[in-house]
Design an enzyme around this catalytic site. Structure first.
Site, short mmCIF file in Angstrom:
data_model
loop_
_atom_site.label_atom_id
_atom_site.label_comp_id
_atom_site.label_asym_id
_atom_site.label_seq_id
_atom_site.Cartn_x
_atom_site.Cartn_y
_atom_site.Cartn_z
N ARG A 188 -38.10 45.90 6.89
CA ARG A 188 -38.38 47.18 6.97
C ARG A 188 -39.11 47.36 5.38
O ARG A 188 -39.29 47.56 5.20
CB ARG A 188 -37.09 47.18 6.51
CG ARG A 188 -36.29 48.72 6.42
CD ARG A 188 -34.76 49.82 6.55
NE ARG A 188 -33.76 48.85 6.29
CZ ARG A 188 -32.97 48.51 5.89
NH1 ARG A 188 -32.75 49.53 4.67
NH2 ARG A 188 -32.23 47.90 6.73
N ARG A 248 -38.95 54.56 3.81
CA ARG A 248 -38.70 55.05 2.11
C ARG A 248 -38.94 54.90 1.20
O ARG A 248 -39.45 55.85 0.11
CB ARG A 248 -37.86 55.76 2.46
CG ARG A 248 -36.96 57.08 3.44
CD ARG A 248 -35.64 56.96 3.18
NE ARG A 248 -34.38 55.90 2.93
CZ ARG A 248 -33.25 56.64 3.09
NH1 ARG A 248 -32.92 57.62 1.73
NH2 ARG A 248 -32.42 55.76 2.56
N ARG A 265 -42.15 61.35 7.59
CA ARG A 265 -41.09 62.31 7.61
C ARG A 265 -40.75 63.56 7.48
O ARG A 265 -40.75 64.01 7.38
CB ARG A 265 -40.03 60.87 6.36
CG ARG A 265 -38.68 61.69 6.27
CD ARG A 265 -38.12 61.25 7.47
NE ARG A 265 -36.61 61.50 7.43
CZ ARG A 265 -35.94 63.09 7.53
NH1 ARG A 265 -37.10 63.61 7.84
NH2 ARG A 265 -34.76 63.37 7.68
N ASP A 273 -36.05 52.73 16.02
CA ASP A 273 -34.52 52.05 15.61
C ASP A 273 -34.46 51.29 16.33
O ASP A 273 -34.63 51.59 17.92
CB ASP A 273 -34.13 53.74 15.71
CG ASP A 273 -32.42 53.70 15.22
OD1 ASP A 273 -32.28 54.02 13.41
OD2 ASP A 273 -31.34 54.15 15.66
N TYR A 276 -22.31 49.60 17.52
CA TYR A 276 -22.58 51.09 17.18
C TYR A 276 -21.71 51.82 18.81
O TYR A 276 -21.39 52.98 18.35
CB TYR A 276 -23.75 51.52 17.11
CG TYR A 276 -24.36 51.18 15.17
CD1 TYR A 276 -24.54 52.05 14.24
CD2 TYR A 276 -25.19 49.73 15.91
CE1 TYR A 276 -24.54 51.36 13.07
CE2 TYR A 276 -25.72 49.25 14.26
CZ TYR A 276 -25.51 49.92 13.09
OH TYR A 276 -26.00 49.59 12.11
#
Lengths: 357, 357
Positions: free
Chosen positions: A28, A32, A41, A78, A155
């Site tokens: 990652r 962010r 974003r 993703d 998921y």
């Protein structure tokens, strides 16, 4: 397009060849915690719009490399693109994690899943890979990735993130044939997905088994491990200098390192709950190792970060006959939004500067 | 008061003596999955009022025993009573977890901590123990408990629950002397607390090291393990038939079973990520083992629950020379509010009925 990159320390470490220093990238690393990521974003309007627009995915993939001398780039995407392309309808509820419009709870649900085409439904991923390779211009290698079959199935069955994995664990116990049918479909899609990423230009491939560690051992060995082994056995890697090594990362995979090292994968990614030296001893040099600093170390001051990085590097080398080869430095899990870019800079510098024992 | 209980299978299993069947209790067996618990909780007005009123704590402690033939009761309380009594001001924000009004971030904060008196600030706990023992009337033994020093320190430094333990991990790395000073104070309080519970009537004592497993091995061995060992070494247990065994439970303690087995504790509680047979082999019969069914198994139908319970029982016995002694059946972690009481009944029945190999 497949000429060796300028900085090939990452690929050499994965091949367990001598390296001038231990290469480093961070799970990652595009995220962010970087203000430029937050700006992209905001422009994109949503996380999914950013991930599905090759130019924006390329932009955020390259952002951490402009700041830090990282030794590899990883495709910004993703892990849920594959189930999305199989027809489940991925979306992100604001302030929550990923969700699917449809879930998989029965054999009929499994049979209704589509077989995604890599150059139609998932073309945006391959276009991003091609664009990033072009923009990288051989500076460092590009890593492609996928979620593991078990992790994607989590998921797909739960419909999103889960605290306790109640539904998929109940399915594993009371309807194992349904879950195996799902894992079979997902495994085939994951192999096609990784192969397409390699053909589009990805020079290494990582599988994230984020949730394998939530399983009891007999269930891990039935529902996660065999599908990881199958990927390692069946996934084409290419030949010679263009060969793309496969890295199997798993949170909580510490108890299974011996079995994973025998899977046929070129490297294992490990979390911070196993010492690197112990992991090296248990895997006997059959695979390269990637990891494994606790991401929370990045909350400490730079001098402490450097000390902890040195500890991990020395622990590996001591178990590896004094040599750094066969080790790619990384965190044991992904970065968090509240981490300081200056601390990442300190970590990358410390890893590169640590050339002695 | 210390006469042997009517059903002493639990204590005999902890002493590794022969038992007619494997005794069973469940972590968080008194809890929100029971409608009668929710009724008491509603009457009490708050979780803390319930925990701090001996009559209500006694009432909810006994509720699961009225439904299921469990082989032990465990004091209903919160693991944060000790930091609360040291002056941090425990409260529960509605819909969130526990919080402290004050946190511990500096040596001055550590030095400002009070030394709780067991018969004043924590009298409500000892009164609950005495009352429960009286009400149990020797039917089954009563377990007292405490959080581990590391786990309590996590809440004291973070100010509540945490996703990533950023503050305490940074403290461990950059101010280890402060953290050790905190752990020293907490360890002394935990030993006094467990000793007082035993003197009030608790017949076994469990330490919950819920968060030890979030640490890298070198930090677990510096900040969690030594304080567990100290408790095992220093805590009085009483003598003869009144001896109260100590159980060290730890989520994620799988890598450390050998070290924990050498601590001096009578038993280890383990989570579901280690197979019981492997745990038995690695601990060599030096301790009893408690665990370790994945709590999510309770979401499966009764027949599946029985099959999984039998698997765990047989796995232990096969590694224990065919004998059940030395094993207390439990979950690998606590129960959840959405579990069905009927499934708990099925589990307890399955464990008791499984007397063969």
């Amino acid at each position: 397009m497949n000429a060796p990159p300028g900085n090939d320390t990452f690929l050499r470490a994965l091949r367990r060849e001598p390296v001038p220093y231990t290469p480093v990238w961070l799970m990652r690393q595009a995220g962010r915690y970087l203000p430029e990521y937050r700006a992209t974003r905001a422009r994109a309007g949503s996380f999914l719009a950013m991930a599905k627009t090759p130019e924006l995915a390329c932009e955020v993939t390259l952002q951490p490399l402009a700041r830090f001398p990282l030794d590899a780039a990883i495709l910004f995407s993703d892990i849920l693109t594959v189930p999305d392309a199989m027809g489940l309808g991925l979306y992100f509820a604001e302030g929550e994690g990923p969700r699917f419009e449809r879930t998989v709870r029965s054999m009929a649900d499994v049979e209704a899943l589509g077989t995604p085409d890599m150059e139609t439904e998932l073309r945006y991923v391959m276009d991003a890979v091609r664009l990033i390779r072009r923009e990288l211009a051989g500076k460092v290698p590009l890593i492609g990735f996928s979620g593991s079959p078990w992790t994607l199935a989590c998921y797909m069955v739960e419909g999103g993130g889960s605290e306790n994995f109640a539904r998929i664990k109940a399915m594993a116990l009371e309807a194992p044939a349904t879950l195996h049918a799902l894992l079979r479909r997902v495994t085939d899609a994951v192999i096609a997905y990784l192969d397409a990423q390699r053909l589009a230009g990805a020079q290494a491939l990582q599988v994230f088994d984020t949730w394998g560690g939530v399983l009891a051992p007999h269930l891990y060995r039935e529902f996660s491990l065999p599908y990881l082994v199958e990927i390692a056995q069946r996934l084409p890697r290419g030949e010679g200098a263009a060969k793309a090594p496969l890295i199997l990362f798993g949170k909580g995979n510490g108890p299974y390192l011996e079995e994973l090292a025998a899977s046929g994968a070129e490297a294992l990614g490990i979390d911070w709950t196993v010492a690197l030296g112990e992991a090296r001893r248990r895997t006997g040099g059959r695979v390269a190792l990637q990891g494994n600093l606790d991401p929370a170390t990045l909350y400490a001051p730079p001098a402490v970060i450097a000390r902890e990085a040195a500890r991990a590097l020395d622990d590996y080398a001591a178990a590896n006959g004094g040599a750094r080869e066969g080790h790619v430095f990384n965190l044991g899990h992904g970065m968090s939004p509240d981490m300081a870019p200056e601390h990442v800079a300190a970590l990358v510098e410390a890893v590169h500067a640590h050339r002695g024992r």
